[in-house]
Write an enzyme that holds these catalytic residues in place. Structure first.
Site, PDB file in Angstrom:
ATOM      1  N   ASN A 254       0.862  -1.184   0.000  1.00 53.73           N
ATOM      2  CA  ASN A 254       0.000   0.000   0.000  1.00 53.73           C
ATOM      3  C   ASN A 254       0.896   1.230   0.000  1.00 53.73           C
ATOM      4  O   ASN A 254       1.973   1.243   0.615  1.00 53.73           O
ATOM      5  CB  ASN A 254      -0.898   0.025   1.243  1.00 53.73           C
ATOM      6  CG  ASN A 254      -1.749   1.284   1.304  1.00 53.73           C
ATOM      7  OD1 ASN A 254      -2.758   1.417   0.621  1.00 53.73           O
ATOM      8  ND2 ASN A 254      -1.331   2.256   2.114  1.00 53.73           N
TER       9      ASN A 254
ATOM     10  N   TYR B  72       1.078  10.100   4.314  1.00 50.98           N
ATOM     11  CA  TYR B  72       0.863  10.358   5.726  1.00 50.98           C
ATOM     12  C   TYR B  72       2.008  11.228   6.234  1.00 50.98           C
ATOM     13  O   TYR B  72       3.176  10.867   6.077  1.00 50.98           O
ATOM     14  CB  TYR B  72       0.823   9.048   6.529  1.00 50.98           C
ATOM     15  CG  TYR B  72       0.060   7.924   5.872  1.00 50.98           C
ATOM     16  CD1 TYR B  72      -1.286   8.070   5.537  1.00 50.98           C
ATOM     17  CD2 TYR B  72       0.679   6.712   5.568  1.00 50.98           C
ATOM     18  CE1 TYR B  72      -1.983   7.045   4.929  1.00 50.98           C
ATOM     19  CE2 TYR B  72      -0.014   5.678   4.966  1.00 50.98           C
ATOM     20  CZ  TYR B  72      -1.341   5.848   4.640  1.00 50.98           C
ATOM     21  OH  TYR B  72      -2.036   4.818   4.035  1.00 50.98           O
ATOM     22  N   ARG B  73       1.685  12.345   6.842  1.00 48.46           N
ATOM     23  CA  ARG B  73       2.737  13.251   7.295  1.00 48.46           C
ATOM     24  C   ARG B  73       3.608  12.588   8.355  1.00 48.46           C
ATOM     25  O   ARG B  73       3.157  11.683   9.088  1.00 48.46           O
ATOM     26  CB  ARG B  73       2.113  14.529   7.848  1.00 48.46           C
ATOM     27  CG  ARG B  73       1.419  14.337   9.190  1.00 48.46           C
ATOM     28  CD  ARG B  73       0.720  15.600   9.639  1.00 48.46           C
ATOM     29  NE  ARG B  73       0.264  15.500  11.012  1.00 48.46           N
ATOM     30  CZ  ARG B  73      -0.935  15.841  11.428  1.00 48.46           C
ATOM     31  NH1 ARG B  73      -1.828  16.299  10.563  1.00 48.46           N
ATOM     32  NH2 ARG B  73      -1.255  15.748  12.710  1.00 48.46           N
TER      33      ARG B  73
ATOM     34  N   TRP C 141      -0.829   7.854  10.443  1.00 48.33           N
ATOM     35  CA  TRP C 141      -1.830   7.218   9.593  1.00 48.33           C
ATOM     36  C   TRP C 141      -3.133   7.064  10.381  1.00 48.33           C
ATOM     37  O   TRP C 141      -3.163   6.599  11.508  1.00 48.33           O
ATOM     38  CB  TRP C 141      -1.368   5.881   9.017  1.00 48.33           C
ATOM     39  CG  TRP C 141      -0.701   4.918   9.918  1.00 48.33           C
ATOM     40  CD1 TRP C 141      -1.008   4.623  11.205  1.00 48.33           C
ATOM     41  CD2 TRP C 141       0.429   4.096   9.583  1.00 48.33           C
ATOM     42  NE1 TRP C 141      -0.177   3.662  11.693  1.00 48.33           N
ATOM     43  CE2 TRP C 141       0.720   3.308  10.718  1.00 48.33           C
ATOM     44  CE3 TRP C 141       1.198   3.908   8.433  1.00 48.33           C
ATOM     45  CZ2 TRP C 141       1.763   2.390  10.733  1.00 48.33           C
ATOM     46  CZ3 TRP C 141       2.227   2.997   8.452  1.00 48.33           C
ATOM     47  CH2 TRP C 141       2.506   2.254   9.587  1.00 48.33           C
TER      48      TRP C 141
ATOM     49  N   GLY D 126      -4.858   2.474   4.626  1.00 49.21           N
ATOM     50  CA  GLY D 126      -4.248   1.174   4.356  1.00 49.21           C
ATOM     51  C   GLY D 126      -3.052   0.878   5.238  1.00 49.21           C
ATOM     52  O   GLY D 126      -2.873  -0.256   5.707  1.00 49.21           O
TER      53      GLY D 126
ATOM     54  N   GLU E 189      -1.380   0.646  -6.044  1.00 42.52           N
ATOM     55  CA  GLU E 189      -0.991   2.033  -6.317  1.00 42.52           C
ATOM     56  C   GLU E 189       0.077   2.143  -7.395  1.00 42.52           C
ATOM     57  O   GLU E 189       0.011   3.033  -8.252  1.00 42.52           O
ATOM     58  CB  GLU E 189      -0.487   2.706  -5.036  1.00 42.52           C
ATOM     59  CG  GLU E 189      -1.585   3.186  -4.104  1.00 42.52           C
ATOM     60  CD  GLU E 189      -2.061   2.133  -3.124  1.00 42.52           C
ATOM     61  OE1 GLU E 189      -2.925   2.437  -2.290  1.00 42.52           O
ATOM     62  OE2 GLU E 189      -1.560   0.993  -3.214  1.00 42.52           O
TER      63      GLU E 189
ATOM     64  N   ASP F 126      -3.078  22.386   9.432  1.00 46.21           N
ATOM     65  CA  ASP F 126      -3.571  21.437   8.438  1.00 46.21           C
ATOM     66  C   ASP F 126      -4.316  22.109   7.291  1.00 46.21           C
ATOM     67  O   ASP F 126      -4.523  23.318   7.275  1.00 46.21           O
ATOM     68  CB  ASP F 126      -4.468  20.394   9.104  1.00 46.21           C
ATOM     69  CG  ASP F 126      -4.105  18.981   8.703  1.00 46.21           C
ATOM     70  OD1 ASP F 126      -3.912  18.743   7.495  1.00 46.21           O
ATOM     71  OD2 ASP F 126      -4.004  18.126   9.591  1.00 46.21           O
TER      72      ASP F 126
END
Length: 485
Positions: free
Chosen positions: A171, A175-176, A189, A194, A235, A285
């Site tokens: 996957n 994600y930061r 995450w 995923g 992906e 954000d």
């Protein structure tokens, strides 16, 4: 048009087109680059290449995807609808009608898609320099501290790669990563993602979860990491589809994960489910507000591999519009055919910048029977990340939902609030700070379609005010001649 094969290719093409500005003056990755970049993003300005970032020898690229033209160029098209058309051609086969799961199960079988499976190579540019153990440290990277109250520096444009501990299926997500020190970061995450599913499985098996983080490389790979792909669609295969050829991948040095061979930098490591979580955040954000500090797993760095002359790609998020708006626009256009596979009622949809992707969605439908808007509302809340949509507005097919002003005008003219608004509960995006409970909130659906007698509406429904086309065209010609248009 050929998609850029790596960051250098992308930057060079942007420079040739006059869409890139190089800055040689020294700049600080702590707050200053954000302060410099945000006004450029909001003004629709160029991509920026900071060549002299304090504390690092690497140049830093930002706002690479920050316009419709650059987003299209990154995927090798002149218009994102071209990719939607390719998907429709790929799906030119009979599929069973029914639940999303049935349709998604059929996706890997779509003709020709397997031709884009990733191709493994032994020698890769991303491994021209290999640093292991104590030689690998995050201080080499010009990681941004974006906003004053951020919990620390954050890696913001990563391709985080994990694999199912049992099946080995990979996957890729975006994600930061908050830098804690030279060798550890947070792993942000969300539970619906995923990577988090792989983490939970590793926890149940009592083993560490290998993780690799690719930075840069083919722009199509960066975009794919941000895309809400269904679990059955690989992906890297989808990246190959976007590029029109298989993505070249290489095996990592300290784990068995496969990463894009053309990446600029790869961080290899692991997350240990047995280890206590650490506080991550706050973080300014894409909602325009700080996401609050919370507890998340910890990523440990075991190796860093890179090109000889890497570029560090990054982005900043904040009150929209920002660069991520154009990544979201790409998702809208590209995934419309997949949504229409499940819901052929849908003509188009749009997530305006003000809704920061999950707060507001406009959807136009071809209305054919009473109550159809409610059927579509409930179906949409059952589709992947659309489950996070806080407000969905349904309008008729003639409404241009890509124009929020028109969509609101039509919907607000067509509703009786008590009759046409419904509320329900469901999963909330982790960034929804207004939710009464974490991960759970109330959703609102608005039926902004024309009401029919079958729906109990007995009054005459008025027509839109529109000028006769012939008269309008003649008037436009005269106005242009008079210099008024």
């Amino acid at each position: 048009m050929t998609p850029p094969k790596n960051t250098f290719d992308f930057i060079n093409t942007l420079e040739q087109k006059g869409w890139l500005k190089k800055i040689s003056e020294p700049v600080d990755p702590k707050l200053e680059i954000t302060a410099l970049s945000e006004p450029v993003m909001k003004a629709g300005g160029p991509a920026l290449l900071f060549e002299n970032v304090k504390g690092s020898e690497m140049p830093l690229a930002i706002n690479l995807f920050g316009s419709s033209e650059r987003m299209s160029l990154s995927l090798g098209v002149d218009n994102l609808d071209r990719i939607s058309d390719r998907l429709r051609e790929l799906m030119a086969m009979e599929l069973p009608q029914g639940l999303w799961a049935k349709v998604m199960t059929a996706l890997p079988k779509l003709k020709e898609l397997s031709a884009f499976a990733p191709r493994t190579v032994k020698d890769a540019p991303c491994q021209e320099i290999i640093l292991k153990d104590k030689e690998a440290f995050l201080d080499r990277l010009p990681i941004l501290t974006c906003w004053p109250d951020d919990g620390g520096p954050f890696i913001t444009l990563p391709q985080v790669i994990t694999a199912d501990p049992e099946t080995g299926r990979q996957n890729v997500g975006m994600y930061r990563l908050q830098k804690y020190d030279a060798r550890t970061t947070g792993m942000h995450w969300h539970r619906h993602k995923g990577g988090a599913a792989h983490y939970r499985k590793a926890l149940s098996l009592g083993q560490k979860l290998p993780v690799s983080v690719a930075l840069g490389g083919p722009p199509a790979a960066t975009y794919t990491a941000s895309a809400p792909l269904p679990p059955v669609l690989d992906e890297f295969m989808f990246t190959g589809f976007l590029m029109g050829k298989p993505l070249k991948v290489v095996k990592c040095v300290t784990n068995d994960l496969m990463v894009p061979a053309e990446a600029d930098i790869v961080l290899e490591g692991y997350v240990d489910p047995a280890e206590p979580w650490r506080t991550e955040g706050p973080f300014g954000d894409h909602t325009g507000f700080y996401s609050l500090a919370d507890e998340y797993p910890v990523f440990h760095l075991t190796a860093m591999t890179q090109r000889k002359n890497p570029v560090y790609p990054t982005t900043i998020v904040g009150r929209p519009p920002m660069e991520d708006l154009y990544l979201g626009m790409a998702t809208e256009r590209i995934f419309l055919p997949l949504l229409q596979m499940v819901l052929p009622d849908v003509v188009d949809y749009h997530m305006p910048a003000e809704g920061v992707f999950h707060n507001l969605v406009f959807v136009s439908i071809k209305k054919e029977y009473p109550g159809q808007a409610y059927k579509v509302l409930n179906a949409l809340w059952g589709q992947g990340q659309m489950m996070f949509a806080k407000v969905i507005v349904i309008v008729d097919e003639h409404v241009n939902v890509r124009d929020p002003q028109e969509a609101w005008w039509e919907a607000l003219n067509n509703i009786d609030p008590q009759r046409d608004v419904i509320f329900t509960k469901g999963p909330a995006d982790a960034l929804d700070h207004a939710a009464q409970m974490p991960w759970l909130h109330t959703k609102m659906g608005i039926d902004g379609t024309r009401k029919t007698p079958e729906e109990g509406f007995t009054r005459p429904w008025p027509d839109r005010i529109e000028m006769t086309p012939e008269i309008q065209n003649q008037a436009l010609k005269k106005l242009k001649k008079w210099g008024l248009l």
